[in-house]
Design an enzyme around this catalytic site. Structure first.
Site, PDB file in Angstrom:
ATOM      1  N   THR A  66      34.582  43.533 112.978  1.00 13.33           N
ATOM      2  CA  THR A  66      35.982  43.940 112.964  1.00 13.33           C
ATOM      3  C   THR A  66      36.888  42.737 112.764  1.00 13.33           C
ATOM      4  OG1 THR A  66      37.774  44.819 114.362  1.00 13.33           O
ATOM      5  CG2 THR A  66      35.941  43.778 115.479  1.00 13.33           C
ATOM      6  N   ASP A  67      38.069  42.979 112.200  1.00 13.72           N
ATOM      7  CA  ASP A  67      39.039  41.890 112.076  1.00 13.72           C
ATOM      8  C   ASP A  67      39.684  41.548 113.418  1.00 13.72           C
ATOM      9  OD1 ASP A  67      40.679  44.114 112.414  1.00 13.72           O
ATOM     10  OD2 ASP A  67      42.006  43.638 110.741  1.00 13.72           O
ATOM     11  N   GLU A  68      39.426  42.377 114.443  1.00  8.88           N
ATOM     12  CA  GLU A  68      40.026  42.094 115.748  1.00  8.88           C
ATOM     13  C   GLU A  68      39.418  40.860 116.413  1.00  8.88           C
ATOM     14  OE1 GLU A  68      41.256  45.108 118.392  1.00  8.88           O
ATOM     15  OE2 GLU A  68      41.176  46.694 116.878  1.00  8.88           O
ATOM     16  N   TYR A  91      36.661  44.357 124.101  1.00 10.25           N
ATOM     17  CA  TYR A  91      36.077  44.885 122.864  1.00 10.25           C
ATOM     18  C   TYR A  91      35.932  43.790 121.818  1.00 10.25           C
ATOM     19  CZ  TYR A  91      36.267  46.712 118.124  1.00 10.25           C
ATOM     20  OH  TYR A  91      36.042  46.911 116.784  1.00 10.25           O
ATOM     21  N   LYS A  95      32.503  41.939 120.203  1.00  9.95           N
ATOM     22  CA  LYS A  95      32.190  41.927 118.772  1.00  9.95           C
ATOM     23  C   LYS A  95      32.084  40.492 118.255  1.00  9.95           C
ATOM     24  CE  LYS A  95      31.702  44.806 116.228  1.00  9.95           C
ATOM     25  NZ  LYS A  95      30.437  45.471 115.815  1.00  9.95           N
ATOM     26  N   ASN A 121      39.704  51.348 110.429  1.00  7.97           N
ATOM     27  CA  ASN A 121      39.351  52.480 109.572  1.00  7.97           C
ATOM     28  C   ASN A 121      40.092  53.740 110.003  1.00  7.97           C
ATOM     29  OD1 ASN A 121      36.036  52.265 108.187  1.00  7.97           O
ATOM     30  ND2 ASN A 121      37.409  50.591 108.649  1.00  7.97           N
TER      31      ASN A 121
END
Length: 207
Positions: A66-68, A91, A95, A121
């Site tokens: 994820t870009d997070e 979270y 990741k 998404n």
């Protein structure tokens, strides 16, 4: 057993706990799935593929991230593959840890790993805890519209089928050991997304 019985050539690790709010309430589940789950898949691929090196060049382990992991998107531009990691929730931290683990397996064991970091998404049948389906559902039912923090976190939005096409292209043409950012070039504050959904509902219902 599945690797042995099915002769797996490609692994695409979509599996993740991915809801920020739930990670704040119950981080243990996120660490278990996102870190230990990734470890289990990497270990299975390593044990099976390294024991059968004859067609090793055809194997791919694509870790979907994820870009997070980069933190919050600012108004100054897009994330790049060289943006430093700056996770801000359990979270995104879990990741980020799984990304580092995947890279370590590439560097240590030469496992054919590729990492993709995608933006948020959206699309049909998305689980209703996610922002867009949650806001749509609550707006239709006249319920409150929950927004994380002040709603000014900027996220890029990516349609799910575009994401899947990018994953396939990465599997077919991506370089081992690389990571690829996948985005929709549609950056908006969360509160903007909520407002757009509400405006659309008003236009449809005339309210």
């Amino acid at each position: 057993d599945i690797f042995r019985e099915s002769g797996i050539d490609w692994v695409v690790n979509f599996a993740a706990e991915s809801h920020v709010d739930r990670s704040i309430v119950d981080p243990a589940e996120f660490l278990h799935t996102n870190i230990l789950g990734t470890f289990a898949l990497l270990e299975a691929a390593k044990q099976f593929w390294l024991d059968a090196p004859s067609d090793f060049d055809k194997k791919r382990f694509l870790h979907v991230s994820t870009d997070e992991v980069y933190g919050s998107l600012s108004n100054t531009g897009l994330f790049t593959e060289s943006t430093p990691y700056d996770p801000s929730s359990p979270y995104s931290a879990s990741k980020a840890a799984s990304d580092h683990l995947a890279v370590a397996y590439y560097r240590t064991y030469s496992l054919p790993v590729i990492i993709t970091n995608c933006s948020n998404n959206y699309g049909p049948y998305q689980f209703p805890e996610k922002l867009i389906p949650l806001i749509i559902s609550n707006a239709i039912k006249g319920r409150s519209l929950p927004v994380y923090g002040d709603g000014k976190n900027v996220r890029d939005w990516l349609y799910v089928e575009d994401h899947c096409e990018a994953i396939l292209a990465t599997l077919e043409s991506g370089r081992l050991g690389e990571k690829y950012n996948i985005g929709g070039n549609c950056e908006k504050q969360n509160i903007e997304v909520v407002t757009l959904i509400c405006l659309k509902k008003e236009l449809r219902t005339g309210t």
